[in-house]
Write an enzyme that holds these catalytic residues in place. Structure first.
Site, short mmCIF file in Angstrom:
data_model
loop_
_atom_site.label_atom_id
_atom_site.label_comp_id
_atom_site.label_asym_id
_atom_site.label_seq_id
_atom_site.Cartn_x
_atom_site.Cartn_y
_atom_site.Cartn_z
CG ASP A 51 -1.80 -0.93 0.97
OD1 ASP A 51 -2.88 -0.96 1.21
OD2 ASP A 51 -1.21 -2.28 1.83
CB THR A 122 -5.24 -3.46 2.79
OG1 THR A 122 -4.90 -2.66 1.33
CG2 THR A 122 -3.55 -3.73 3.17
N GLY A 246 -13.40 -5.78 -1.35
CA GLY A 246 -12.23 -4.66 -2.21
C GLY A 246 -13.88 -4.04 -3.03
P1 AMP Z 1 -14.58 -4.40 1.82
O1 AMP Z 1 -16.17 -4.60 0.61
O2 AMP Z 1 -15.32 -4.94 3.02
O3 AMP Z 1 -13.66 -4.95 0.91
O4 AMP Z 1 -14.38 -3.03 1.83
C1 AMP Z 1 -14.10 -1.64 0.63
C2 AMP Z 1 -13.51 -1.44 0.45
O5 AMP Z 1 -13.96 -0.27 2.01
C3 AMP Z 1 -11.84 -1.52 1.15
O6 AMP Z 1 -11.04 -0.66 0.93
C4 AMP Z 1 -12.45 -1.60 2.79
O7 AMP Z 1 -11.25 -1.78 3.05
C5 AMP Z 1 -12.97 -0.35 3.22
N1 AMP Z 1 -13.47 -0.21 4.35
C6 AMP Z 1 -15.53 -0.79 4.21
N2 AMP Z 1 -16.16 -1.06 6.04
C7 AMP Z 1 -14.55 -1.16 6.39
C8 AMP Z 1 -14.20 -0.44 7.58
N3 AMP Z 1 -15.33 -0.85 8.61
N4 AMP Z 1 -12.87 -0.31 8.12
C9 AMP Z 1 -12.95 0.66 7.61
N5 AMP Z 1 -12.29 0.01 6.06
C10 AMP Z 1 -13.50 -0.01 5.16
MG MG Z 2 -6.40 0.39 0.17
#
Ligand code: AMP
Ligand code: MG
Ligand code: MG
Length: 335
Positions: A51, A122, A246
């Site tokens: 990152d 990530t 993602g």
């Molecule tokens: P995900 O669908 O959970 O993979 O989330 C999509 C994007 O939003 C990724 O970049 C995640 O890091 C970010 N994201 C979603 N929910 C959270 C959370 N509660 N805390 C930190 N990042 C989040």
């Molecule tokens: Mg990122």
């Protein structure tokens, strides 16, 4: 076309090559086995060396060439001496050959905001790394490929690099690099692909497909779920639910016909997660909004958090918006 290409087309052409370079950094760090994981707000909010290096590479490469553009990256990084080998000077000749939509042809650098997610997914990247065989081990075992076959490897496809271009608050172009695309082909295969799109011009680097028939296949988070998130998914009466990592990856699912809607009724997703995917989705006639159906804005001074969740679909966005339960709408206030 006569004259020099529009600024936004030159930026997009550079962003294409810069995203490819970032993708190669993401692969290199995975293969090194030294991920350098740091927890940001908690165990589900991680940052790795990939990152950090990918963001340095993207931001420095673009800002050298386009010094007046505002660039907002996800990672907070200390000002450090930059290694010159992180700089990418190339561009996509294909993009430069395209005609810029008239409404953007006069844009100036000062009017443009670039949203950078150097590595989206990530959490999944770190999980997948646990089943990747590293060079030293591969040499000892003489088993050849650095990537071994294991169930968690599908998570590699959750990882993307996102560069979104905005102007006047709107996402007007986006580039998504998927660094491990084709990982299934094994050793020797060339990994990675780059997709890009611009509403009014089109989207490239993939084959547009729709989910067949009237099937409602919902894609949502796999690592940031809670009751509101699942209540909202259930209210769509899905035929199937795909829990994948993602934001970039979920939009790829929509445009390649693997999912009909991306439903995430929770804060957590940020502007750098949605800007590039939104531009590509809009370029093929889809729609990304908050869970209320309202558009997000991408001006330089907006709040980073997409507090009112994400609702995206290639077709029938209004159907999915109409099914969001009142309880969910009340839980997630619009900006
Ligand atoms: P995900 O669908 O959970 O993979 O989330 C999509 C994007 O939003 C990724 O970049 C995640 O890091 C970010 N994201 C979603 N929910 C959270 C959370 N509660 N805390 C930190 N990042 C989040
Ligand atoms: Mg990122
Ligand atoms: Mg992200």
């Amino acid at each position: 076309m006569s004259g020099s290409p529009a600024v936004v087309m030159r930026l997009l052409a550079s962003a294409y090559s810069v995203a490819e370079k970032a993708g190669s950094i993401v692969r290199k760090v995975l293969h090194s086995g030294e991920l350098g994981i740091v927890e940001k707000t908690g165990a589900n909010d991680l940052q790795t060396l990939a990152d950090r290096l990918a963001q340095q590479s993207i931001c420095a490469s673009l800002s050298r060439r386009f010094p007046k553009i505002t660039i907002i990256g996800e990672e907070e990084l200390p000002a450090e001496d930059l290694s010159e080998d992180l700089i990418e000077n190339g561009h996509s000749e294909d993009i430069l050959q395209k005609t810029c939509p008239a409404e953007y042809s006069g844009l100036k650098e000062e009017e443009i905001v670039v949203w950078v997610d150097p590595l989206d997914g990530t959490k999944e990247y770190t999980e997948a790394s646990r089943c990747v065989r590293h060079p030293a081990e591969a040499q000892i075992s003489h088993k050849g490929p650095y990537i071994s076959h294991s169930t968690a490897l599908w998570l590699l496809d959750n990882v993307t690099v996102l560069i979104g271009i905005a102007c006047g608050g709107k996402a007007i172009a986006g580039v998504i690099n998927q660094p491990f695309y084709n990982y299934q082909l094994g050793p020797g295969a060339e990994l990675g692909r780059t997709m890009w799109g611009m509403p009014g011009l089109g989207a490239f680097g993939f084959q547009l497909q729709e989910v067949p028939g009237d099937r409602r296949i919902i894609t949502t988070t796999r690592s940031h779920s809670n009751k509101v998130v699942t209540d909202c998914v259930d209210a769509m009466e899905p035929h199937d639910v795909l829990r994948v990592g993602g934001a970039g990856n979920k939009i790829i699912h929509l445009v390649e016909g693997r999912a009909s809607a991306y439903v995430f009724a929770s804060p957590g997703c940020k502007k750098w997660d949605t800007c590039a995917p939104e531009a590509i989705l809009h370029a093929v006639g889809g729609k990304l909004t908050d869970i209320h159906g309202n558009a997000y804005r991408y001006d330089a001074n907006v709040k980073h958090m997409n507090s009112a969740g994400v609702l995206a679909a290639l077709r029938n966005h209004e159907y999915y918006a109409s099914r969001v339960p009142q309880s969910v709408l009340q839980a997630l206030k619009s900006d």
